[in-house]
Motif scaffolding. Structure first.
Motif, short mmCIF file in Angstrom:
data_model
loop_
_atom_site.label_atom_id
_atom_site.label_comp_id
_atom_site.label_asym_id
_atom_site.label_seq_id
_atom_site.Cartn_x
_atom_site.Cartn_y
_atom_site.Cartn_z
N ARG A 368 1.12 -1.90 0.16
CA ARG A 368 -0.31 0.02 -0.61
C ARG A 368 0.83 1.15 0.02
O ARG A 368 0.79 2.03 -0.50
N ARG A 369 1.90 1.21 0.72
CA ARG A 369 2.77 1.83 0.85
C ARG A 369 3.56 3.18 -0.47
O ARG A 369 3.31 3.96 -1.00
N LEU A 370 3.93 1.99 -0.59
CA LEU A 370 4.94 2.50 -2.29
C LEU A 370 3.87 2.79 -2.95
O LEU A 370 4.24 3.52 -4.11
N SER A 371 3.21 1.71 -3.69
CA SER A 371 2.13 1.88 -4.18
C SER A 371 1.49 3.69 -4.21
O SER A 371 1.45 4.31 -5.41
N LEU A 372 0.85 3.89 -3.40
CA LEU A 372 0.31 4.90 -2.89
C LEU A 372 1.86 6.11 -3.15
O LEU A 372 0.91 6.86 -4.18
N SER A 373 2.80 5.98 -2.68
CA SER A 373 3.57 6.73 -3.37
C SER A 373 4.41 7.81 -3.87
O SER A 373 4.34 8.39 -5.26
N ILE A 374 4.31 5.95 -5.75
CA ILE A 374 4.40 6.26 -7.33
C ILE A 374 3.47 7.71 -7.81
O ILE A 374 4.04 8.29 -8.80
N THR A 375 1.55 6.96 -7.19
CA THR A 375 0.69 7.02 -8.07
C THR A 375 0.88 8.90 -7.32
O THR A 375 0.40 9.51 -8.44
N MET A 376 1.12 9.41 -6.35
CA MET A 376 1.23 10.64 -5.68
C MET A 376 1.75 11.78 -6.48
O MET A 376 1.91 12.19 -6.86
N VAL A 469 4.90 16.69 -1.46
CA VAL A 469 3.90 16.33 0.63
C VAL A 469 3.71 14.69 0.97
O VAL A 469 3.56 13.81 1.59
N CYS A 470 2.67 14.80 -0.46
CA CYS A 470 1.67 13.71 0.36
C CYS A 470 2.22 12.44 -0.18
O CYS A 470 2.56 10.99 0.71
N ALA A 471 3.37 12.46 -0.95
CA ALA A 471 4.40 11.36 -1.61
C ALA A 471 5.20 10.35 -0.60
O ALA A 471 5.37 9.79 -0.36
N ILE A 472 5.61 11.72 -0.15
CA ILE A 472 6.49 11.88 1.08
C ILE A 472 6.37 11.25 2.14
O ILE A 472 6.25 10.28 2.44
N SER A 473 5.05 11.97 2.74
CA SER A 473 4.05 11.46 3.71
C SER A 473 4.69 9.49 3.75
O SER A 473 4.25 8.80 4.78
N ALA A 474 3.12 8.93 2.26
CA ALA A 474 2.78 7.24 2.48
C ALA A 474 4.34 6.95 2.15
O ALA A 474 3.96 5.76 2.96
N PHE A 475 5.19 7.64 1.66
CA PHE A 475 6.76 6.55 1.06
C PHE A 475 7.90 6.32 2.92
O PHE A 475 7.31 5.01 3.22
N THR A 476 6.90 7.12 3.85
CA THR A 476 7.54 6.69 5.36
C THR A 476 6.12 6.68 6.21
O THR A 476 6.58 6.57 7.43
N LEU A 477 5.23 6.22 5.76
CA LEU A 477 4.23 5.93 7.02
C LEU A 477 4.74 4.40 7.56
O LEU A 477 5.92 3.64 7.32
#
Length: 498
Positions: A368-376, A469-477
């Motif tokens: 979930r985390r990596l997928s979200l960071s890529i699309t963001m 900002v959201c991409a970075i936040s998703a990657f670091t969840l």
């Protein structure tokens, strides 16, 4: 006289032997949890009905939210509204959504998901019908705010789906729910293109409320969440629900007795800020806010780009660059959507399903985390690409890809939020996230409909920066939920032996 030496005597001690075998120790009774039952029963006919009925809540929500985008040009003309007044309608809808989302989430964790879902649909349908009789702009804003309050409870449909689905199917079935949102968006745009030019926007509002009324009658086929029932101590109701699902799916129940910890403290806001979840909660809130800001920014910007011809290649032939259209010289412009505009909106909306297969693969294989960071990250790039001077076809292409990316973002964060929190605060976690999400939605109209007309590039850079900002936040969840069973409590108790 000589003494005789004593000889050693061997003494044998005999004990009475019993030929009766020892009594066997009593075996501990077998027990199982809701998680065990859900996994044992597996996926079947019940889950297909669940997917269709609860998924259809997305159709209703999409129609009510997208209604503002297609009605905005009409009410601008009817009530001679300025830009900020048109944007204020959308803002107030999401304000109602924001306020009620937390309340519905808290009540759902305490009194049940199904009850709150039913109440929210009744509320939304009632005020949606009343909207069609609005005598003035003020009444229209108030009634649509009430509709926003009702729509905020529709998220309970997603929670019910999440709590009934086996672990390995959640990553596939939940993202597929995007199909229903797409269907609702296409339906309201298609209806608007036919209804508004003929019988007016008020009839469009009335017709748009029909799916919600029909769906209310279908809710009786879906029971209350078994996970909620056991957390509330209603084990008998949970067992009856699981047995019903097993019969419908023609599957066997696990052996033994259903046991779960009774969670006395449910739906407490303080639990979201517990040290175990504090970082996760704060980062989720940032992501929800940013995704909503980008998503509704794209939707409203699409309508604005079509209505105002802001992109250089989209100007009609013979138009002088930099010259404002005649109708825009007045503070209250009146330009209705043409058939070509509706077609463009439909094409860009279809983009929401374009990346769905890749999104499902990413969620299940990358996590979930990596997928979200890529699309963001990709969303940030395509916002900047909108600034390129291109043709109308190029504009449609960029909007198509952007809608696909922002839809993928929403898919992933919905799945992640529903999985990361335990049963005791899952609805509240989703509710507070949805509430923070609407802050982004409330700000988006003023960027897409006000700032964009003053500084087109500035608005796009703002959208892009938020996505980064959201991409970075998703990657670091801190927590990855891929393949993880749903938690029961904040101590992750999955089995209780008595």
């Amino acid at each position: 006289m000589a003494t005789k030496k004593a000889e050693p005597v061997t003494v044998l001690s005999l004990r009475k032997l019993s030929l009766v075998p020892p009594e066997p120790r009593p075996r501990e009774p077998k027990t199982f949890t809701v998680e065990d039952a859900v996994e044992t029963i597996g996926f079947g006919r019940f889950h297909i009905a669940l997917f269709l009925i609860m998924g259809s809540t997305g159709v209703v929500e999409a129609m009510e939210i997208m209604l503002i985008a297609v009605v905005s040009p009409v009410i601008r003309c009817e009530w001679q509204l300025e830009n900020w007044q048109v944007a204020f309608v959308t803002t107030m809808v999401f304000f109602g959504y924001m306020v009620s989302s937390i309340l519905f989430g808290l009540l759902a964790d305490r009194y049940g998901r199904w009850k709150i879902l039913l109440v929210s649909f009744l509320w939304g349908a009632y005020f949606s019908l009343l909207t069609s009789f609005s005598p003035s702009y003020i009444w229209f804003v108030f009634l649509r705010t009430m509709v926003g309050c009702g729509v905020s409870g529709h998220a309970q449909g997603l929670i019910i789906k999440t709590e009934f689905l086996p672990t390995r199917f959640r990553g596939y079935m939940l993202p597929l729910s995007q199909v229903f949102w797409l269907a609702g968006s296409l339906l309201i745009i298609g209806l608007a293109s036919v209804v508004i030019p003929t019988i007016g926007w008020r009839w469009l509002v009335r017709i748009a409320s029909i799916p919600g009324i029909v769906l209310i009658m279908a809710f009786k086929f879906i029971p209350e969440s078994a996970r909620f029932n056991v957390s509330a101590g209603n084990t008998e109701a949970a067992l009856a629900t699981l047995e019903h699902i097993a019969r419908v799916n023609r599957a066997a129940m696990p052996e033994g007795r259903l046991v779960e910890p009774v969670l006395e403290k449910r739906g407490r806001f303080a639990d979201l800020l517990d040290p175990k979840y504090l970082r996760t909660t704060l980062q989720i809130w940032v992501i929800w806010l940013g995704i909503s800001f980008a998503y509704y920014g794209v939707i409203l910007a699409s309508a604005e780009l079509l209505e105002r011809d802001l992109v250089c290649g989209a100007r009609p032939e013979g138009a002088v660059p930099g010259a404002a259209p005649e109708e825009s010289l007045s503070p209250c412009r009146c330009r209705l959507f043409a058939p070509a505009d509706y077609r463009t909106m439909i094409i860009s909306t279809l983009g929401e399903i374009a990346l769905n297969p890749l999104n499902i693969l990413g969620i299940n294989f990358l996590g979930r985390r990596l997928s979200l960071s890529i699309t963001m990250g990709c969303t940030a790039v395509f916002f900047l690409l909108l600034s390129i001077c291109t043709s109308s076809a190029g504009l449609v292409g960029f909007l198509f890809v952007l809608r696909a990316l922002v839809a993928a973002n929403f898919n992933t964060i919905y799945v992640y939020t529903a999985e990361v929190y335990p049963t005791a605060m899952r609805a509240l976690g989703m509710g507070t996230s949805g509430s923070l999400c609407r802050i982004g939605a409330m700000v988006a109209p003023f960027i897409s409909q006000v700032l964009m007309s003053a500084s087109f590039l500035g608005a796009l850079c703002l959208f892009s920066s938020v996505c980064v900002v959201c991409a970075i936040s998703a990657f670091t969840l801190p927590i990855e939920t891929k393949g993880r069973a749903l938690q029961v409590s904040d101590t992750d108790v999955l089995r209780l032996l008595t």
